[in-house]
Design a protein around this motif. Structure first.
Motif, PDB file in Angstrom:
ATOM      1  N   UNK A  86       0.860  -1.191   0.000  1.00  0.00           N
ATOM      2  CA  UNK A  86       0.000   0.000   0.000  1.00  0.00           C
ATOM      3  C   UNK A  86       0.889   1.231   0.000  1.00  0.00           C
ATOM      4  N   UNK A  87       0.736   2.057  -1.020  1.00  0.00           N
ATOM      5  CA  UNK A  87       1.534   3.293  -0.987  1.00  0.00           C
ATOM      6  C   UNK A  87       0.625   4.475  -0.649  1.00  0.00           C
ATOM      7  N   UNK A  88       1.181   5.679  -0.693  1.00  0.00           N
ATOM      8  CA  UNK A  88       0.436   6.896  -0.350  1.00  0.00           C
ATOM      9  C   UNK A  88      -0.143   6.856   1.063  1.00  0.00           C
ATOM     10  N   UNK A  89       0.671   6.399   1.983  1.00  0.00           N
ATOM     11  CA  UNK A  89       0.246   6.423   3.388  1.00  0.00           C
ATOM     12  C   UNK A  89       1.028   7.498   4.131  1.00  0.00           C
ATOM     13  N   UNK A  90       0.565   7.850   5.293  1.00  0.00           N
ATOM     14  CA  UNK A  90       1.361   8.692   6.188  1.00  0.00           C
ATOM     15  C   UNK A  90       1.381   8.023   7.558  1.00  0.00           C
ATOM     16  N   UNK A  91       2.449   8.261   8.289  1.00  0.00           N
ATOM     17  CA  UNK A  91       2.465   7.842   9.692  1.00  0.00           C
ATOM     18  C   UNK A  91       2.152   9.071  10.520  1.00  0.00           C
ATOM     19  N   UNK A  92       1.156   8.942  11.376  1.00  0.00           N
ATOM     20  CA  UNK A  92       0.859  10.018  12.310  1.00  0.00           C
ATOM     21  C   UNK A  92       1.334   9.530  13.663  1.00  0.00           C
ATOM     22  N   UNK A  93       2.066  10.352  14.345  1.00  0.00           N
ATOM     23  CA  UNK A  93       2.645   9.889  15.583  1.00  0.00           C
ATOM     24  C   UNK A  93       2.316  10.862  16.711  1.00  0.00           C
ATOM     25  N   UNK A  94       1.843  10.302  17.804  1.00  0.00           N
ATOM     26  CA  UNK A  94       1.518  11.108  18.976  1.00  0.00           C
ATOM     27  C   UNK A  94       2.652  10.882  19.971  1.00  0.00           C
ATOM     28  N   UNK A  95       3.281  11.969  20.370  1.00  0.00           N
ATOM     29  CA  UNK A  95       4.438  11.857  21.252  1.00  0.00           C
ATOM     30  C   UNK A  95       4.121  12.472  22.612  1.00  0.00           C
ATOM     31  N   UNK A  96       4.485  11.768  23.644  1.00  0.00           N
ATOM     32  CA  UNK A  96       4.253  12.266  24.995  1.00  0.00           C
ATOM     33  C   UNK A  96       4.708  11.210  25.985  1.00  0.00           C
ATOM     34  N   UNK A  97       4.377  11.411  27.239  1.00  0.00           N
ATOM     35  CA  UNK A  97       4.737  10.426  28.248  1.00  0.00           C
ATOM     36  C   UNK A  97       3.523   9.533  28.501  1.00  0.00           C
ATOM     37  N   UNK A  98       3.597   8.308  28.008  1.00  0.00           N
ATOM     38  CA  UNK A  98       2.470   7.384  28.109  1.00  0.00           C
ATOM     39  C   UNK A  98       2.610   6.423  29.284  1.00  0.00           C
ATOM     40  N   UNK A  99       3.528   6.737  30.195  1.00  0.00           N
ATOM     41  CA  UNK A  99       3.664   5.871  31.363  1.00  0.00           C
ATOM     42  C   UNK A  99       2.735   6.383  32.461  1.00  0.00           C
ATOM     43  N   UNK A 100       2.622   5.629  33.492  1.00  0.00           N
ATOM     44  CA  UNK A 100       1.840   6.072  34.650  1.00  0.00           C
ATOM     45  C   UNK A 100       0.342   6.003  34.408  1.00  0.00           C
ATOM     46  N   UNK A 101      -0.427   6.389  35.421  1.00  0.00           N
ATOM     47  CA  UNK A 101      -1.874   6.227  35.378  1.00  0.00           C
ATOM     48  C   UNK A 101      -2.507   7.104  34.303  1.00  0.00           C
ATOM     49  N   UNK A 102      -2.104   8.375  34.287  1.00  0.00           N
ATOM     50  CA  UNK A 102      -2.664   9.311  33.314  1.00  0.00           C
ATOM     51  C   UNK A 102      -2.215   8.925  31.902  1.00  0.00           C
ATOM     52  N   UNK A 103      -0.903   8.696  31.741  1.00  0.00           N
ATOM     53  CA  UNK A 103      -0.334   8.404  30.428  1.00  0.00           C
ATOM     54  C   UNK A 103      -0.979   7.197  29.771  1.00  0.00           C
ATOM     55  N   UNK A 104      -1.337   6.188  30.573  1.00  0.00           N
ATOM     56  CA  UNK A 104      -1.854   4.958  29.983  1.00  0.00           C
ATOM     57  C   UNK A 104      -3.280   5.121  29.453  1.00  0.00           C
ATOM     58  N   UNK A 105      -3.926   6.248  29.724  1.00  0.00           N
ATOM     59  CA  UNK A 105      -5.283   6.439  29.192  1.00  0.00           C
ATOM     60  C   UNK A 105      -5.255   7.053  27.788  1.00  0.00           C
ATOM     61  N   UNK A 106      -4.107   7.515  27.348  1.00  0.00           N
ATOM     62  CA  UNK A 106      -4.074   8.268  26.085  1.00  0.00           C
ATOM     63  C   UNK A 106      -4.311   7.394  24.854  1.00  0.00           C
ATOM     64  N   UNK A 107      -3.953   6.105  24.943  1.00  0.00           N
ATOM     65  CA  UNK A 107      -4.200   5.210  23.814  1.00  0.00           C
ATOM     66  C   UNK A 107      -5.657   5.298  23.384  1.00  0.00           C
ATOM     67  N   UNK A 108      -6.560   5.257  24.370  1.00  0.00           N
ATOM     68  CA  UNK A 108      -7.989   5.313  24.080  1.00  0.00           C
ATOM     69  C   UNK A 108      -8.360   6.654  23.444  1.00  0.00           C
ATOM     70  N   UNK A 109      -7.768   7.747  23.922  1.00  0.00           N
ATOM     71  CA  UNK A 109      -8.055   9.060  23.346  1.00  0.00           C
ATOM     72  C   UNK A 109      -7.630   9.125  21.880  1.00  0.00           C
ATOM     73  N   UNK A 110      -6.483   8.545  21.595  1.00  0.00           N
ATOM     74  CA  UNK A 110      -5.981   8.570  20.221  1.00  0.00           C
ATOM     75  C   UNK A 110      -6.946   7.797  19.320  1.00  0.00           C
ATOM     76  N   UNK A 111      -7.324   6.608  19.769  1.00  0.00           N
ATOM     77  CA  UNK A 111      -8.234   5.783  18.959  1.00  0.00           C
ATOM     78  C   UNK A 111      -9.576   6.505  18.777  1.00  0.00           C
ATOM     79  N   UNK A 112     -10.082   7.108  19.835  1.00  0.00           N
ATOM     80  CA  UNK A 112     -11.349   7.844  19.724  1.00  0.00           C
ATOM     81  C   UNK A 112     -11.255   8.987  18.722  1.00  0.00           C
ATOM     82  N   UNK A 113     -10.142   9.691  18.766  1.00  0.00           N
ATOM     83  CA  UNK A 113      -9.985  10.834  17.859  1.00  0.00           C
ATOM     84  C   UNK A 113      -9.985  10.381  16.404  1.00  0.00           C
TER      85      UNK A 113
END
Ligand code: ASP
Ligand code: MG
Length: 439
Positions: free
Chosen positions: A371-398
């Protein structure tokens, strides 16, 4: 002591050079690293290309235009004839060196000499300007201390001892001025740290001297939390961990050269990104901060190709991925992102020079789709800890309305990457920005 590095646009005109001189003087007794004036290194590359092709008139014409440009800068930069004459003498010497290479066969070693001229010119002009305004400035010639070892990596011990000695020779200096980008290799030949390498120079110098801070001055106010060309309400990120900066660098966050991060990181020296045109803005500071559980930025990389290999042979077998990787290795193609299942694996690449050969060989292991014509979108931050581990769901929701081709989470604590179609990029970036930063 600090290291202040000013990029090509920051010293791109006579006024900019004067402005940078004021900033440098105001900052105190520091080491100031300069890039070549904007456009100069590209012109030197062009001259070399003509010479490789044996087109001497082409090289001469390009060199003449460059000469004229510098004559214009010299006329404007200084307020007296003595400074102008000094600057003309120094630049003339550099231009005759280039002209000298027009005779006979043009070699790789000569090209490196030509490429080194941009930084020699910018520092010479700045040196004379600082003296004109009465600053006690000492020039540290990079070719006398910046050296790479056999493997191409900086020879830190040599650099550190030479640099300290050169600085000690000028104990009364108000500031020390030096060239970015240029160096000598293990054989003592003139070489460079690759295009954009002045950031790297600043980081190496900072590490070699153990300074309190490395400042990278450009023409934007730090690293933004999104791509301002696509997302409207981006803002500068105040704090970034070195690991986060490294993740973002791959995504072409253009203000910081990827290699720049390493020496500073290893020596635990903070790197501050500042804006020459807005010196009072806070910019971005990159350091070994403790985990803070926040999302820092969203970035995207274009021209991505995904390759999927499906094979019944992968089920409950070992060695399958190894064989797949070997093929990419053999074709010198780096894999950026990957996702695996029990019977298949998807990989992305951005260098498609060897795609046909890779696909051909992969067909020996399974069914291959590209598959060509793709882009990688990358979310960078601190995904450790209690707060950080909730961001996966936010990314998927967005991304709920957007077809996702691949997703990668857990490779590091600092990155969630998704591969999507290029046509969805704008929508994805805006949705992520809205969902992640307006929390
Ligand atoms: N002048 C060199 C280049 O244009 C190095 C730098 O600017 O960082 O690549
Ligand atoms: Mg640069």
């Amino acid at each position: 002591m600090k290291v202040l590095k000013f990029g090509g646009t920051s010293v791109g005109t006579a006024q900019r050079i004067q402005h940078v001189a004021r900033l440098a003087v105001a900052s105190g007794r520091n080491v100031v690293v300069l890039s070549a004036m904007a456009g100069t290194t590209n012109t030197l590359v062009e001259i070399s290309a003509y010479l490789y092709k044996g087109n001497v008139p082409g090289a001469q014409e390009t060199l003449n235009a460059l000469r004229q440009k510098y004559a214009g800068v010299i006329a404007e930069l200084y307020d007296n004839d003595a400074s102008r004459e000094r600057a003309t003498a120094v630049t003339d010497r550099t231009f005759s060196l280039i002209a000298h290479f027009m005779e006979g066969e043009f070699t790789v070693a000569e090209e490196k000499e030509v490429l080194s001229c941009g930084e020699l010119l910018s520092t010479a002009l700045m040196h004379i300007y600082l003296e004109q305004i009465g600053v006690k400035v000492a020039l540290l010639p990079a070719l006398e201390y910046m050296r790479t070892a056999q493997g191409g990596e900086p020879d830190m011990k040599y650099i550190s001892s030479r640099l300290r000695r050169l600085i000690d020779l000028e104990p009364d200096a108000q500031l020390w001025l030096t060239q970015g980008y240029i160096c000598r290799n293990a054989y003592g030949e003139v070489d460079n740290l690759r295009r954009g390498g002045s950031d790297y120079s600043a980081s190496i110098i900072g590490a070699a001297l153990g300074v309190e801070e490395i400042q990278i001055w450009t023409d934007i106010d730090g690293m933004h939390n999104g791509d301002p060309r696509i997302v409207s309400n981006t803002r500068p990120v105040e704090h970034l961990h070195f690991e986060e900066a490294a993740e973002l660098a791959y995504f072409g966050a253009k203000i910081l050269h990827p290699t720049c991060v390493l020496p500073a990181k290893l020596s635990n020296i903070p790197v501050r990104l500042l804006n020459t045109m807005q010196p009072e803005a806070r910019g971005t500071i990159i350091a070994n901060f403790p985990p803070d559980g926040t999302i820092k930025a969203v970035a995207a990389k274009d021209n991505i190709t995904a390759i999927k290999i499906k094979s019944g042979r992968m089920l409950l077998a070992y060695g399958f991925l190894h064989k797949v990787f070997e093929i990419f290795d053999k074709h010198h193609t780096a894999i950026d992102m990957m996702a695996t299942s029990e019977v298949g694996v998807s990989l992305t690449i951005d260098d498609t020079d060897h795609l046909a050969a890779i696909v051909d060989e992969l067909k020996g292991f399974g069914t291959v789709t590209v598959d060509s014509d793709l882009v990688i979108v990358c979310v960078v931050g601190d995904f450790s800890g209690e707060q950080g581990s909730t961001y996966g769901a936010h990314v998927v929701n967005a991304l709920e309305d957007i077809p996702v081709r691949m997703i990668s989470y857990g490779g590091s604590n600092y990155n969630i990457s998704v591969a999507i179609r290029a046509v969805d990029k704008e929508r994805a970036l805006n949705s992520l920005n809205h969902n992640l930063f307006d929390l």
